[in-house]
Design a protein around this motif. Structure first.
Motif, short mmCIF file in Angstrom:
data_model
loop_
_atom_site.label_atom_id
_atom_site.label_comp_id
_atom_site.label_asym_id
_atom_site.label_seq_id
_atom_site.Cartn_x
_atom_site.Cartn_y
_atom_site.Cartn_z
N THR A 277 -14.76 24.47 31.28
CA THR A 277 -13.25 26.16 31.21
C THR A 277 -14.15 27.23 30.61
N TYR A 278 -14.86 27.44 29.77
CA TYR A 278 -15.46 29.02 28.89
C TYR A 278 -16.73 29.24 29.49
N GLY A 279 -17.00 28.26 30.76
CA GLY A 279 -17.86 29.71 31.01
C GLY A 279 -19.32 28.15 31.41
N ARG A 280 -19.84 29.34 31.61
CA ARG A 280 -21.53 29.05 31.53
C ARG A 280 -22.16 28.93 30.63
N LYS A 281 -22.80 27.55 30.02
CA LYS A 281 -23.58 27.16 28.78
C LYS A 281 -24.68 26.00 29.37
N ALA A 282 -25.80 26.43 28.97
CA ALA A 282 -26.69 25.46 29.00
C ALA A 282 -26.78 23.55 29.33
N PHE A 283 -26.49 23.11 30.47
CA PHE A 283 -26.53 21.36 30.67
C PHE A 283 -27.73 20.88 29.98
N ALA A 284 -28.93 21.11 29.59
CA ALA A 284 -30.48 20.52 29.67
C ALA A 284 -31.55 21.56 29.73
N GLU A 285 -32.77 20.90 28.92
CA GLU A 285 -33.80 21.82 28.51
C GLU A 285 -35.35 20.79 29.32
N VAL A 286 -36.36 21.48 29.90
CA VAL A 286 -37.36 20.13 29.95
C VAL A 286 -38.65 21.68 29.02
N TRP A 287 -38.59 21.03 28.14
CA TRP A 287 -39.91 22.25 27.46
C TRP A 287 -41.57 21.65 27.96
N SER A 288 -41.78 22.56 27.76
CA SER A 288 -43.80 22.50 27.99
C SER A 288 -44.09 21.60 26.87
N GLU A 289 -45.84 20.76 27.39
CA GLU A 289 -45.96 20.23 26.02
C GLU A 289 -47.37 21.38 26.02
N ASP B 85 -32.41 23.91 47.67
CA ASP B 85 -31.58 22.57 46.94
C ASP B 85 -31.69 22.97 45.39
N LEU B 86 -30.69 22.73 44.16
CA LEU B 86 -30.84 22.63 42.96
C LEU B 86 -32.28 21.59 42.34
N SER B 87 -32.50 20.50 43.37
CA SER B 87 -33.18 19.36 42.83
C SER B 87 -34.41 19.96 43.37
N THR B 88 -35.28 20.67 44.89
CA THR B 88 -36.45 21.35 44.89
C THR B 88 -36.84 22.39 43.68
N ARG B 89 -35.76 23.40 43.16
CA ARG B 89 -36.04 24.31 42.33
C ARG B 89 -36.04 23.96 40.87
N LEU B 90 -35.60 22.35 41.10
CA LEU B 90 -36.11 22.18 39.17
C LEU B 90 -38.09 21.24 39.78
N ASP B 91 -38.03 20.83 40.49
CA ASP B 91 -39.42 20.07 41.27
C ASP B 91 -40.52 21.33 40.80
N PHE B 92 -39.98 22.73 41.63
CA PHE B 92 -40.58 23.91 41.66
C PHE B 92 -41.02 24.13 40.15
N GLU C 99 -39.14 14.17 30.41
CA GLU C 99 -38.16 12.63 31.22
C GLU C 99 -37.46 12.64 31.26
N GLU C 100 -36.95 12.71 29.82
CA GLU C 100 -35.35 11.93 29.77
C GLU C 100 -34.98 12.81 30.01
N GLN C 101 -35.51 14.37 29.47
CA GLN C 101 -33.80 15.67 30.23
C GLN C 101 -34.61 15.41 31.93
N LYS C 102 -35.87 15.74 32.16
CA LYS C 102 -35.40 16.00 33.25
C LYS C 102 -34.59 15.24 34.41
N GLU C 103 -34.88 13.22 33.80
CA GLU C 103 -33.29 12.06 34.89
C GLU C 103 -32.20 13.18 34.44
N LYS C 104 -31.96 13.53 32.95
CA LYS C 104 -30.65 14.05 32.89
C LYS C 104 -30.66 15.26 33.55
#
Length: 337
Positions: free
Chosen positions: A92-104, A171-178, A123-128
């Motif tokens: 309702t209030y616009g765009r906000k961060a949903f989840a993050e996958v950080w590098s090791e 699509d979003l899944s392809t961009r996430l994997d990339f 892995e947990e964040q990626k599944e989310k």
């Protein structure tokens, strides 16, 4: 007698003219793209200006096919690294961060710029994020990248600049994997742009401090009898009786410069790895010698020497078409005077 008219002084397009919040500028929109997944931005540091001799390849130009002298800006481009992938959602209030996958593999210099999460399950964040994509919550994918100024000799700083760069294509899944496949890796400028391509450049302009209405808005200095009140560089009045307050359109003193500006449709003339081709005798003023990869951009760009410059593919290219530049000569004459 006919009524006289006088256009207002100064543009109100960029009001309020206040200082930029950060020296790292932000893009609020990105060009549409339907190809393979790719990053839509890069960053470098402004070195200075020189000129090149090239063949004029603009169609219908009076000098088409002939050699012309063109001013260019040099930007040193160290490789950038990806530290995290961030998914966004809209509420309702616009765009906000949903989840993050950080590098090791996180460079220690990042701790100078931001806090690194101590407990993180990639892995947990990626599944989310994947579940959010299936449920329609996730709307966009971004890469959090940072510069490596310690690799440059002309920029005396160690703290990297963090910025978000959109991942487009598919699509979003392809961009996430990339994006996840590139985590912790270095990204080169060739992954974003090529010589002859049109780009948009964004930077924070040179700060000039506080200035009066004459320099800031271009009003006239008072003449003859109007200047007898010991005020020559002031406006005549602050406005009418009605409305009974000082309107924001009245030209007054204030901050000048150090504001975020975007220049559209700048052309890349060369991306080079050999800095000896462009280094002038004695180096560039206030910067020194270029020792890494560089980019030559036609014309001037905002900001002083050593300012962070962000690049993205042109968002409104219009009739401009891609053409391979033909450069015959790059001036290496001393800039020392």
């Amino acid at each position: 007698m006919p009524g006289t008219t006088r256009p207002r002084r100064g543009s109100l397009a960029y009001s309020p003219r206040k200082r930029a919040k950060s020296q790292v500028p932000k893009y609020h929109s990105w060009p549409s793209y339907n190809g393979e997944p790719a990053f839509q931005g890069y960053a470098g540091y402004k070195v200075g200006m020189t000129h090149v001799i090239m063949i004029d390849d603009h169609k219908n130009s009076p000098s088409e096919g002939k050699e012309i002298s063109v001013p260019v800006t040099v930007i040193e481009i160290p490789p950038m690294k990806i530290i995290a992938i961030r998914a966004y959602t809209n509420d309702t209030y616009g765009r906000k961060a949903f989840a993050e996958v950080w590098s090791e593999n996180i460079n220690e210099s990042i701790s100078r710029a931001t806090q690194i999460p101590k407990k993180h399950n990639a892995e947990e964040q990626k599944e989310k994020i994947l579940k959010g994509i299936e449920d329609g919550f996730v709307t966009d994918i971004f890469a959090i990248m940072y510069t490596q100024p310690e690799q440059l000799t002309g920029v005396p700083k160690k703290v990297p600049e963090l910025m978000e760069i959109r991942i487009a294509g598919g699509d979003l899944s392809t961009r996430l994997d990339f994006g996840i496949s590139k985590l912790g890796e270095e990204v080169e400028i060739e992954n974003v742009a090529n010589a002859g391509q049109y780009i948009d450049v964004i930077a924070v302009t040179t700060g000039k401090g506080t200035h009066g209405a004459v320099k800031r808005w271009g009003i006239q200095v008072r003449k003859r009898k109007h200047s007898r009140g010991k005020k020559k560089r002031h406006i005549g009045n602050l406005g009418p009786w009605t409305p009974h307050h000082v309107r924001w359109q009245v030209p007054q003193m204030g901050q000048m410069g150090y504001q975020q500006r975007t220049e559209f449709n700048k052309r890349i003339l060369r991306i080079g790895n050999n800095p000896k081709e462009i280094n002038p005798d004695g180096g560039f003023l206030h910067y020194g010698l270029v020792r890494g990869k560089y980019v030559l951009i036609k014309g001037s760009i905002p900001g002083p020497t050593k300012r962070l410059i962000r690049i993205r593919p042109a968002i409104r290219q219009g009739e401009h078409v891609f053409r391979e530049p033909s450069i015959n000569f790059v001036s290496t004459m001393s800039k020392q005077g």
